[in-house]
Design an enzyme around this catalytic site. Structure first.
Site, PDB file in Angstrom:
ATOM      1  CG  ASP A  94     -31.327 -10.225  -9.058  1.00 13.86           C
ATOM      2  OD1 ASP A  94     -30.464  -9.619  -9.730  1.00 13.86           O
ATOM      3  OD2 ASP A  94     -31.934 -11.226  -9.484  1.00 13.86           O
TER       4      ASP A  94
ATOM      5  CG  ASP B 112     -33.242  -6.933 -10.755  1.00 16.27           C
ATOM      6  OD1 ASP B 112     -33.786  -6.773 -11.858  1.00 16.27           O
ATOM      7  OD2 ASP B 112     -32.007  -7.067 -10.604  1.00 16.27           O
TER       8      ASP B 112
ATOM      9  CE  LYS C 199     -32.431  -5.311 -14.041  1.00 12.03           C
ATOM     10  NZ  LYS C 199     -32.144  -6.763 -14.087  1.00 12.03           N
TER      11      LYS C 199
ATOM     12  CD  GLU D 156     -25.620  -9.120 -16.852  1.00 10.78           C
ATOM     13  OE1 GLU D 156     -26.764  -8.885 -16.411  1.00 10.78           O
ATOM     14  OE2 GLU D 156     -24.676  -9.519 -16.142  1.00 10.78           O
TER      15      GLU D 156
HETATM   16  O1  KIV Z   1     -28.904  -7.218 -10.509  1.00  9.66           O
HETATM   17  C1  KIV Z   1     -28.284  -6.334 -11.128  1.00  9.66           C
HETATM   18  O2  KIV Z   1     -27.491  -5.567 -10.576  1.00  9.66           O
HETATM   19  C2  KIV Z   1     -28.538  -6.234 -12.561  1.00  9.66           C
HETATM   20  C3  KIV Z   1     -27.566  -5.423 -13.342  1.00  9.66           C
HETATM   21  C4  KIV Z   1     -26.306  -6.168 -13.469  1.00  9.66           C
HETATM   22  C5  KIV Z   1     -28.130  -5.002 -14.646  1.00  9.66           C
HETATM   23  O3  KIV Z   1     -29.446  -6.817 -13.060  1.00  9.66           O
END
Ligand code: KIV
Length: 292
Positions: free
Chosen positions: A67, A106, A136, A205
């Site tokens: 995201d 995401d 995710k 993270e």
């Molecule tokens: O949204 C994203 O790109 C992420 C990464 C930073 C792991 O969650």
């Protein structure tokens, strides 16, 4: 006299022919870590478009439709305003552009936190509409029952602990997490809960190295770090950061190229060529075809 133009505008942009390759699977990624050891680190990058997916896919194990596209593609200031429609559109493009990597999408803020049922409905829609393999979700122990609910119903889940950007309003910024003993213990407990609930991989993270090392030793699934030291089982970066598309990037990012100045220079050359009429130069291409 009739004039026929034979300008050929066909391109191979949409469907370059792929080599016949088999896509990696979620169990194959999970199996990278055996008895606490990951012999082959997991390589993950974000991707948001079909063409970028085509370029990254041969080199990656997983492509994350993060995201972060809210900031990278849409110029939003946080990920909080990213919508499900955005994730589905870009997720489908990345699946179309990839042949080898496990594609993970995401779930955006507000589409999964309320209940396990809400998360299942969102995740099922995402997988159906995009063809991706997994979703995710950001969050700790409070989300563990949701992860278990999805995994038991056939939806592979990647967890995301430590700095969770969707919670920026609660966290007050994007600073590294886990600096105090109490916060480190909470993040470690979050990681254990999400892994125990059945996540097949866990993004960590923005945490200090001892915490990333402890979590990686603690959980059975591969950990994938971003700003979380080399102690993880794999790494992920936002592709535009890695390519040098932005002047300002987090300190942990290594730029593997400097594309921004190269793109600016190419645009400047193009503009100059249009203005001095040296482009287009190939007059032959635009000559009317002779009839008969
Ligand atoms: O949204 C994203 O790109 C992420 C990464 C930073 C792991 O969650």
């Amino acid at each position: 006299m009739s004039t026929t133009f034979t300008l050929d505008t066909s391109t191979s942009r949409a469907h370059p022919l792929p080599e016949p390759v088999r896509r990696l699977t979620v169990p194959a990624i999970q199996a990278r870590k055996a008895d606490g050891v990951t012999a082959e680190p997991v390589v993950m990058l974000t991707a948001y478009t079909a063409r970028m997916a085509q370029l990254l896919d041969p080199h990656c194990d997983m492509l994350l439709v993060g995201d972060s596209l809210g900031q990278v593609i849409y110029g939003l200031d946080t990920t909080v305003r990213v919508t499900l429609d955005m994730m589905i559109a870009h997720g489908a493009a990345v699946v179309r552009g990839s042949y080898r990597s496990v594609v993970v999408i995401d779930l955006p803020f507000g589409t999964y936190e309320a209940s396990a049922e809400q998360a299942f409905a969102t995740a099922a829609l995402v997988l159906q509409e995009t063809g991706a393999a997994a979703v995710k979700m950001e969050g700790g122990a409070v989300l563990a029952p949701t992860v278990e609910f999805l995994v038991k119903r056939g939806i592979p889940v990647v967890g995301h602990v430590g700095l969770t950007p969707q919670a920026v309003n609660a966290l007050g910024g994007y600073g590294a997490r886990g600096r105090s003993a109490a916060e480190a213990e909470k993040i470690a407990a979050d990681a254990r809960a999400i892994a125990a609930a059945g996540a097949f991989a866990l993004v960590i993270e923005g945490v200090v190295e001892p915490l990333a090392r402890a979590i990686t030793a603690d959980v059975g699934c591969p950990t994938i770090g971003i700003g979380a030291s080399p102690a993880c089982d794999g790494q992920v970066l936002v592709v535009d950061d890695m390519l040098g598309m932005f002047e300002r990037v987090p300190r942990f990012v290594r730029r593997f190229d400097e594309l921004a100045p190269r793109i600016s220079a190419a645009a400047a050359s193009y503009a100059a060529a249009v203005r001095d009429r040296s482009f287009p130069a190939d007059a032959e291409l635009y000559r009317p075809a002779k009839k008969g």
